[in-house]
Enzyme design. Structure first.
Site, PDB file in Angstrom:
ATOM      1  N   SER A 139       0.838  -1.201   0.000  1.00 11.82           N
ATOM      2  CA  SER A 139       0.000   0.000   0.000  1.00 11.82           C
ATOM      3  C   SER A 139       0.867   1.242   0.000  1.00 11.82           C
ATOM      4  CB  SER A 139      -0.913   0.003   1.220  1.00 11.82           C
ATOM      5  OG  SER A 139      -0.193   0.482   2.340  1.00 11.82           O
ATOM      6  N   LYS A 140       0.205   2.379  -0.252  1.00 15.24           N
ATOM      7  CA  LYS A 140       0.976   3.614  -0.339  1.00 15.24           C
ATOM      8  C   LYS A 140       1.644   3.960   0.991  1.00 15.24           C
ATOM      9  CE  LYS A 140      -2.878   6.765   0.432  1.00 15.24           C
ATOM     10  NZ  LYS A 140      -3.664   7.853  -0.092  1.00 15.24           N
ATOM     11  N   ARG A 141       1.089   3.442   2.090  1.00 17.39           N
ATOM     12  CA  ARG A 141       1.676   3.741   3.398  1.00 17.39           C
ATOM     13  C   ARG A 141       2.949   2.927   3.636  1.00 17.39           C
ATOM     14  NH1 ARG A 141      -0.938   7.790   4.850  1.00 17.39           N
ATOM     15  NH2 ARG A 141      -3.147   7.765   4.368  1.00 17.39           N
TER      16      ARG A 141
END
Ligand code: GLU
Length: 509
Positions: free
Chosen positions: A264-266
């Site tokens: 994920s982008k995190r």
């Protein structure tokens, strides 16, 4: 157009920056198109205005450009099948939605958002948390299948808000062959009556996607696994229109490095690697870092991405874009999720840096450090010496600062272990030798160094580390003969003379 000419599209929605998984989808589409002398199309799917993100479209175009994935047709390129942005094609979708209503494959639904929420809430109370508008529930809703014809007509005339929903058939097996996954079979009882068109004049993703793929004569739909659940509906839509469906290939998910879940982008900034091709700052000021700004070469980034889910079936790991085109096939894309590997990503960058010409690296060095005033030739030689030890262009300066400035600090370990009581004297004698070398080139320095060791009956370890310390301040690095030759006799001798004093003082502390 000949029937079997390959036409593929990458169809991102500008709802945010392009995740590296999106770039991989674009890459696979591009490789497949080029491999088959086909056409690679970029289509912007911006029908969902509620998810529009300022700057996202520009981001996508810029990121693809940086990667070198160039569309043959697209928003900024043009082409015979345009426009290539769905919001600019808005007018064309309604007749298609109405055609399906006429054919009995879709229907008007007038239920308000509140009514739908109420239905869902009621179902939840009755322990049915996943209420759907489908073949069972549609009969108790407000739609053109349940309301009298004149009432439907009146509502439409009145301009009452409505949506057009697909009439999902009951209990049918939808089958299609996915190039990566093989046969996929889904029973329609598990599918709901998806909205195709809204009375605000906008189609939903499903309708626009199918209409565009058909009218743009797309032959292969290559996209991420997250779209697999939508594929049965898409197959049914093609059938409902009486069109031939394109072939499908759903690419595997990109997984976190430990394999636990989707990347994920995190994850990126948390685990210390970028997940976006280029930097992105959200409207709220949240920053996500990109491969470009982290110093990766686009070729290394693409090469790494290609291998997340594909392999050529040989040992070869380094592929230029052209070689990838040659080697690529969808049959060799695996259906298992691909684990992202940050070390491997760095390894690719290292390989690309090493393979780059010294002249190109020197150019990049200058771009990153405009204050450098040394001639190009000098910079190219620095790159030659440093590139085996660097991953990014910036490492050449960070690790090789002594090519530009005299050292101001001295490696403590070398100082403690290699600077003995007689080292200063040995270095002074070595200075005398160096003074006599002419021309002052690496092989002459090496020759002289060897005879010096022999005469003094010293091992390399007694002389070389001290020599390096005086010139570079470091404990390790490229060949000292090359370094001193490049710095030149004058700088070499000057540094040695000054630094013998300094190192002696440091040693005394
Ligand atoms: N607009 C969809 C996306 O954002 C495209 C899915 C497809 O390729 O059909 O990924």
């Amino acid at each position: 157009m000949s029937e079997n000419k390959v036409r593929v599209r990458f169809a991102p929605s500008p709802t945010g920056p392009l995740h590296m998984g999106g770039v991989r989808t674009a890459l696979y589409n591009y490789l497949f198109a080029k491999k088959h002398n086909g056409t690679f199309i970029l289509r912007i799917e911006d029908t969902d205005q509620t998810r529009f993100v300022e700057g996202a479209e520009e981001y996508i175009l810029d990121a693809l450009k940086w990667c070198g994935i160039t569309p043959d047709e697209g928003p900024n390129v043009g082409g015979e099948y345009g426009p290539y942005k769905q919001s600019s094609r808005k007018e064309m979708y309604k007749p298609y939605a109405e055609e399906l209503v006429q054919k009995g494959k879709a229907y008007y639904a007038f239920d308000t958002a509140e009514e739908l929420t109420e239905m869902r809430d009621q179902a939840k109370k009755m322990k049915m948390p996943n209420w759907q508008y489908n073949g069972v529930t549609r009969s108790s809703m407000k739609n053109s299948l349940t309301l009298p014809e004149d009432e439907v007509e009146r509502r439409l005339q009145n301009g009452d808000p409505y949506v057009i929903r697909f009439k999902m058939p009951r209990n049918e097996d939808v089958r299609f062959e996915d190039i990566i996954r093989g046969w996929v079979v889904v029973n329609t009882n598990n599918l709901d009556d998806k909205v195709l068109y809204k009375s605000d004049g906008m189609p939903t993703y499903h309708l626009a996607n199918i209409v565009d793929d058909h009218t743009m004569e797309i032959t292969h739909v290559i996209r991420g696994e997250e779209w697999l659940p939508s594929a049965p509906l898409h197959v049914l839509l093609y059938e409902a229109f009486g069109w031939n469906a394109p072939k499908f290939a759903h690419c595997p998910l990109l997984l976190k490095p430990d394999g636990n879940g989707k990347l994920s982008k995190r994850d990126g900034d948390r685990l210390g690697f970028p997940v976006f091709p280029t930097d992105w700052t959200t409207a709220e000021g949240e920053k996500y870092s990109g491969y470009r700004e982290n110093g990766y070469f686009p070729g290394a980034f693409l090469n790494m991405l290609a291998f997340l889910g594909w392999n050529p079936g040989t040992e070869q790991e380094i592929f230029s874009l052209e070689e990838m085109v040659e080697a690529f096939s969808l049959e060799r894309v695996s259906k298992a999720g691909a684990k992202f590997d940050a070390d491997k990503t760095k390894w690719y960058q290292q390989q690309y840096l090493r393979a780059a010409s010294n002249e190109k690296l020197a150019q990049m060095l200058k771009e990153e450090n405009p204050e450098l005033s040394q001639p190009d030739e000098y910079l190219a030689s620095v790159c030659e010496l440093m590139k085996e030890r660097a991953t990014f262009v910036r490492d050449i300066i960070d690790e090789g600062d002594y090519f530009f400035n005299a050292p101001t600090s001295f490696d403590d370990k070398t100082l403690r272990k290699k600077w003995k009581d007689d080292t200063a004297e040995i270095m002074t004698e070595w200075i005398n030798r160096l003074e006599k070398i002419d021309p002052f080139d690496a092989s002459a320095i090496e020759q002289s160094f060897k005879s010096f060791l022999e005469e003094k009956e010293k091992g390399i370890g007694a002389v070389l580390p001290a020599f390096r310390l005086l010139i570079t301040g470091k404990g390790m690095g490229p060949s000292m003969f090359e370094i001193s030759a490049l710095l030149g006799k004058e700088t070499t001798l000057e540094r040695m003379k000054i630094n013998i004093e300094r190192v002696n003082e440091l040693k005394a502390i």
